[in-house]
Scaffold this motif. Structure first.
Motif, PDB file in Angstrom:
ATOM      1  N   ASP A  94     -12.185  -4.095   3.502  1.00 60.19           N
ATOM      2  CA  ASP A  94     -11.050  -2.857   3.331  1.00 60.19           C
ATOM      3  C   ASP A  94      -9.746  -3.475   4.735  1.00 60.19           C
ATOM      4  O   ASP A  94     -10.433  -4.257   6.090  1.00 60.19           O
ATOM      5  CB  ASP A  94     -11.818  -1.666   4.479  1.00 60.19           C
ATOM      6  CG  ASP A  94     -10.961  -0.609   4.609  1.00 60.19           C
ATOM      7  OD1 ASP A  94     -10.152  -1.058   5.328  1.00 60.19           O
ATOM      8  OD2 ASP A  94     -11.377   0.671   4.147  1.00 60.19           O
ATOM      9  N   LYS A 141      -7.738  -2.203   6.183  1.00 64.73           N
ATOM     10  CA  LYS A 141      -7.060  -1.060   7.172  1.00 64.73           C
ATOM     11  C   LYS A 141      -8.191  -1.030   7.761  1.00 64.73           C
ATOM     12  O   LYS A 141      -7.823  -0.585   9.147  1.00 64.73           O
ATOM     13  CB  LYS A 141      -6.944  -0.084   6.875  1.00 64.73           C
ATOM     14  CG  LYS A 141      -4.711  -0.233   6.130  1.00 64.73           C
ATOM     15  CD  LYS A 141      -4.881   0.795   5.947  1.00 64.73           C
ATOM     16  CE  LYS A 141      -2.981   0.684   5.607  1.00 64.73           C
ATOM     17  NZ  LYS A 141      -2.176   1.732   5.014  1.00 64.73           N
ATOM     18  N   GLU A 176      -4.676   6.163  12.040  1.00 67.73           N
ATOM     19  CA  GLU A 176      -3.352   7.034  10.625  1.00 67.73           C
ATOM     20  C   GLU A 176      -4.639   7.411   9.870  1.00 67.73           C
ATOM     21  O   GLU A 176      -4.537   7.828   8.478  1.00 67.73           O
ATOM     22  CB  GLU A 176      -2.896   5.797   9.424  1.00 67.73           C
ATOM     23  CG  GLU A 176      -3.750   4.388   9.038  1.00 67.73           C
ATOM     24  CD  GLU A 176      -2.436   3.617   8.564  1.00 67.73           C
ATOM     25  OE1 GLU A 176      -2.845   3.699   7.200  1.00 67.73           O
ATOM     26  OE2 GLU A 176      -2.302   3.328   9.747  1.00 67.73           O
ATOM     27  N   ILE A 177      -6.357   6.491   9.565  1.00 65.01           N
ATOM     28  CA  ILE A 177      -7.406   7.041   8.872  1.00 65.01           C
ATOM     29  C   ILE A 177      -7.872   8.286   9.462  1.00 65.01           C
ATOM     30  O   ILE A 177      -8.434   9.589   9.030  1.00 65.01           O
ATOM     31  CB  ILE A 177      -8.156   5.984   8.776  1.00 65.01           C
ATOM     32  CG1 ILE A 177      -7.582   4.617   7.607  1.00 65.01           C
ATOM     33  CG2 ILE A 177      -9.301   6.654   8.018  1.00 65.01           C
ATOM     34  CD1 ILE A 177      -7.991   3.527   7.628  1.00 65.01           C
ATOM     35  N   LYS A 204      -6.102  11.277   8.305  1.00 64.19           N
ATOM     36  CA  LYS A 204      -6.053  11.994   7.414  1.00 64.19           C
ATOM     37  C   LYS A 204      -6.411  12.822   6.627  1.00 64.19           C
ATOM     38  O   LYS A 204      -7.537  12.457   6.572  1.00 64.19           O
ATOM     39  CB  LYS A 204      -6.529  10.424   5.843  1.00 64.19           C
ATOM     40  CG  LYS A 204      -5.293  10.171   5.159  1.00 64.19           C
ATOM     41  CD  LYS A 204      -4.688   8.956   4.766  1.00 64.19           C
ATOM     42  CE  LYS A 204      -4.118   8.583   3.080  1.00 64.19           C
ATOM     43  NZ  LYS A 204      -2.946   8.604   3.247  1.00 64.19           N
ATOM     44  N   ASP A 238      -7.076  13.167   1.222  1.00 61.83           N
ATOM     45  CA  ASP A 238      -6.342  12.378   0.024  1.00 61.83           C
ATOM     46  C   ASP A 238      -6.353  10.753  -0.479  1.00 61.83           C
ATOM     47  O   ASP A 238      -6.494  10.546  -1.534  1.00 61.83           O
ATOM     48  CB  ASP A 238      -4.580  12.598  -0.283  1.00 61.83           C
ATOM     49  CG  ASP A 238      -3.952  12.272   0.809  1.00 61.83           C
ATOM     50  OD1 ASP A 238      -4.931  12.096   1.808  1.00 61.83           O
ATOM     51  OD2 ASP A 238      -2.986  12.614   0.790  1.00 61.83           O
ATOM     52  N   GLY A 239      -7.035  10.783   0.544  1.00 62.76           N
ATOM     53  CA  GLY A 239      -7.318   9.323   0.390  1.00 62.76           C
ATOM     54  C   GLY A 239      -6.401   8.746   0.614  1.00 62.76           C
ATOM     55  O   GLY A 239      -5.575   9.360  -0.148  1.00 62.76           O
ATOM     56  N   GLU A 240      -6.770   6.801   0.102  1.00 65.22           N
ATOM     57  CA  GLU A 240      -6.582   5.713   0.579  1.00 65.22           C
ATOM     58  C   GLU A 240      -6.382   5.289  -0.252  1.00 65.22           C
ATOM     59  O   GLU A 240      -7.873   4.758  -0.358  1.00 65.22           O
ATOM     60  CB  GLU A 240      -5.918   5.149   1.403  1.00 65.22           C
ATOM     61  CG  GLU A 240      -4.738   4.223   1.970  1.00 65.22           C
ATOM     62  CD  GLU A 240      -4.496   3.659   3.245  1.00 65.22           C
ATOM     63  OE1 GLU A 240      -3.867   3.051   3.102  1.00 65.22           O
ATOM     64  OE2 GLU A 240      -5.261   4.139   4.115  1.00 65.22           O
ATOM     65  N   ARG A 241      -6.162   3.906  -1.247  1.00 67.37           N
ATOM     66  CA  ARG A 241      -6.013   2.767  -2.375  1.00 67.37           C
ATOM     67  C   ARG A 241      -6.648   2.007  -0.903  1.00 67.37           C
ATOM     68  O   ARG A 241      -5.080   1.178  -1.216  1.00 67.37           O
ATOM     69  CB  ARG A 241      -5.317   2.855  -3.286  1.00 67.37           C
ATOM     70  CG  ARG A 241      -6.061   1.694  -4.054  1.00 67.37           C
ATOM     71  CD  ARG A 241      -5.172   1.853  -5.751  1.00 67.37           C
ATOM     72  NE  ARG A 241      -3.948   1.371  -5.092  1.00 67.37           N
ATOM     73  CZ  ARG A 241      -2.256   1.826  -6.082  1.00 67.37           C
ATOM     74  NH1 ARG A 241      -2.923   2.142  -7.132  1.00 67.37           N
ATOM     75  NH2 ARG A 241      -0.917   1.308  -5.725  1.00 67.37           N
ATOM     76  N   VAL A 242      -7.770   0.919  -1.201  1.00 65.20           N
ATOM     77  CA  VAL A 242      -7.558   0.104  -0.713  1.00 65.20           C
ATOM     78  C   VAL A 242      -7.506  -1.443  -1.779  1.00 65.20           C
ATOM     79  O   VAL A 242      -7.547  -2.007  -1.109  1.00 65.20           O
ATOM     80  CB  VAL A 242      -8.925   0.086   0.026  1.00 65.20           C
ATOM     81  CG1 VAL A 242      -9.092   1.328   1.533  1.00 65.20           C
ATOM     82  CG2 VAL A 242      -9.959   0.446  -0.585  1.00 65.20           C
ATOM     83  N   VAL A 282     -10.632   3.374  -3.878  1.00 61.26           N
ATOM     84  CA  VAL A 282      -9.798   5.060  -2.757  1.00 61.26           C
ATOM     85  C   VAL A 282     -10.746   4.975  -1.427  1.00 61.26           C
ATOM     86  O   VAL A 282     -12.078   5.223  -2.349  1.00 61.26           O
ATOM     87  CB  VAL A 282      -9.769   6.337  -3.161  1.00 61.26           C
ATOM     88  CG1 VAL A 282      -9.017   6.999  -3.008  1.00 61.26           C
ATOM     89  CG2 VAL A 282      -8.636   5.414  -4.551  1.00 61.26           C
ATOM     90  N   ARG A 283     -10.368   4.984  -0.532  1.00 66.98           N
ATOM     91  CA  ARG A 283     -10.650   5.607   0.949  1.00 66.98           C
ATOM     92  C   ARG A 283     -10.720   6.527   1.680  1.00 66.98           C
ATOM     93  O   ARG A 283      -9.988   7.512   1.154  1.00 66.98           O
ATOM     94  CB  ARG A 283     -11.198   4.277   2.169  1.00 66.98           C
ATOM     95  CG  ARG A 283     -11.417   4.123   3.930  1.00 66.98           C
ATOM     96  CD  ARG A 283     -11.127   3.899   4.794  1.00 66.98           C
ATOM     97  NE  ARG A 283     -10.096   3.323   4.222  1.00 66.98           N
ATOM     98  CZ  ARG A 283      -8.981   2.716   4.457  1.00 66.98           C
ATOM     99  NH1 ARG A 283      -8.683   4.054   4.313  1.00 66.98           N
ATOM    100  NH2 ARG A 283      -8.190   1.651   4.090  1.00 66.98           N
TER     101      ARG A 283
END
Length: 162
Positions: free
Chosen positions: A50, A52, A96-97, A100, A103-107, A122-123
């Motif tokens: 990952d 981030k 930031e995680i 959050k 909506d998730g975040e693409r990794v 997506v995480r």
């Protein structure tokens, strides 16, 4: 005929650029079907960390189409994939995680066809359970794909950034 050749060359060039953008490391593969001309159909296992969240690594298995089209990178792979993510070190969870929402975040994203179709990861962060959730799915510009897989990482040894 000339226009078709130009489009074909452009598509091959785009495919080469997209494959360079992927940052997964191929661990291995198994053949699933013999193909007389070109590479066999197979399942590929890839690993990525990952970007981030230090301390989390994921393994993704996915189908890869063979044949002549697959050999030249112009075949469309199926949407079948599976993911397993684990804590591989002390997790440093960025602020930031932590903040959050759903909506998730693409990794991770990798092209699975010449144009428009990608395998994505997506995480999400479940604050209540202190757990990272990784979802893999395939998209297509026109049609979404219901095929998906998830993996969770319970955070047991972590550093929370402030």
């Amino acid at each position: 005929m000339i226009v078709r050749k130009k489009l074909y060359r452009l598509a091959i060039a785009l495919g080469c650029l997209v494959s360079v953008a992927a940052f997964a490391e191929e661990i291995g593969s198994v053949d699933t079907a013999f193909v007389f001309l070109g590479a066999n159909h197979k399942i590929v296992i890839e690993a990525f960390d990952d970007p981030k969240v230090p301390g989390v690594s994921c393994h993704l298995s996915r189908a890869k189409t063979g044949g002549v089209k697959g050999t030249f990178g112009i075949a469309e792979d199926t949407s079948d994939a599976s993911i397993a993510c684990r804590q591989t070190g002390i997790i440093t969870l960025p602020q930031e995680i932590q903040s959050k929402k759903s909506d998730g975040e693409r990794v991770f994203r990798e092209s699975t066809s010449l144009l428009f179709k990608h395998m994505q990861v997506v995480r999400f962060y479940d604050v209540k359970r202190n757990t990272l959730i990784y979802l893999t799915y395939s998209d297509k510009l026109i049609d979404g794909s219901p095929k998906n897989s998830i993996s969770t990482v319970q955070i047991t040894n972590s550093i929370f950034e402030k």
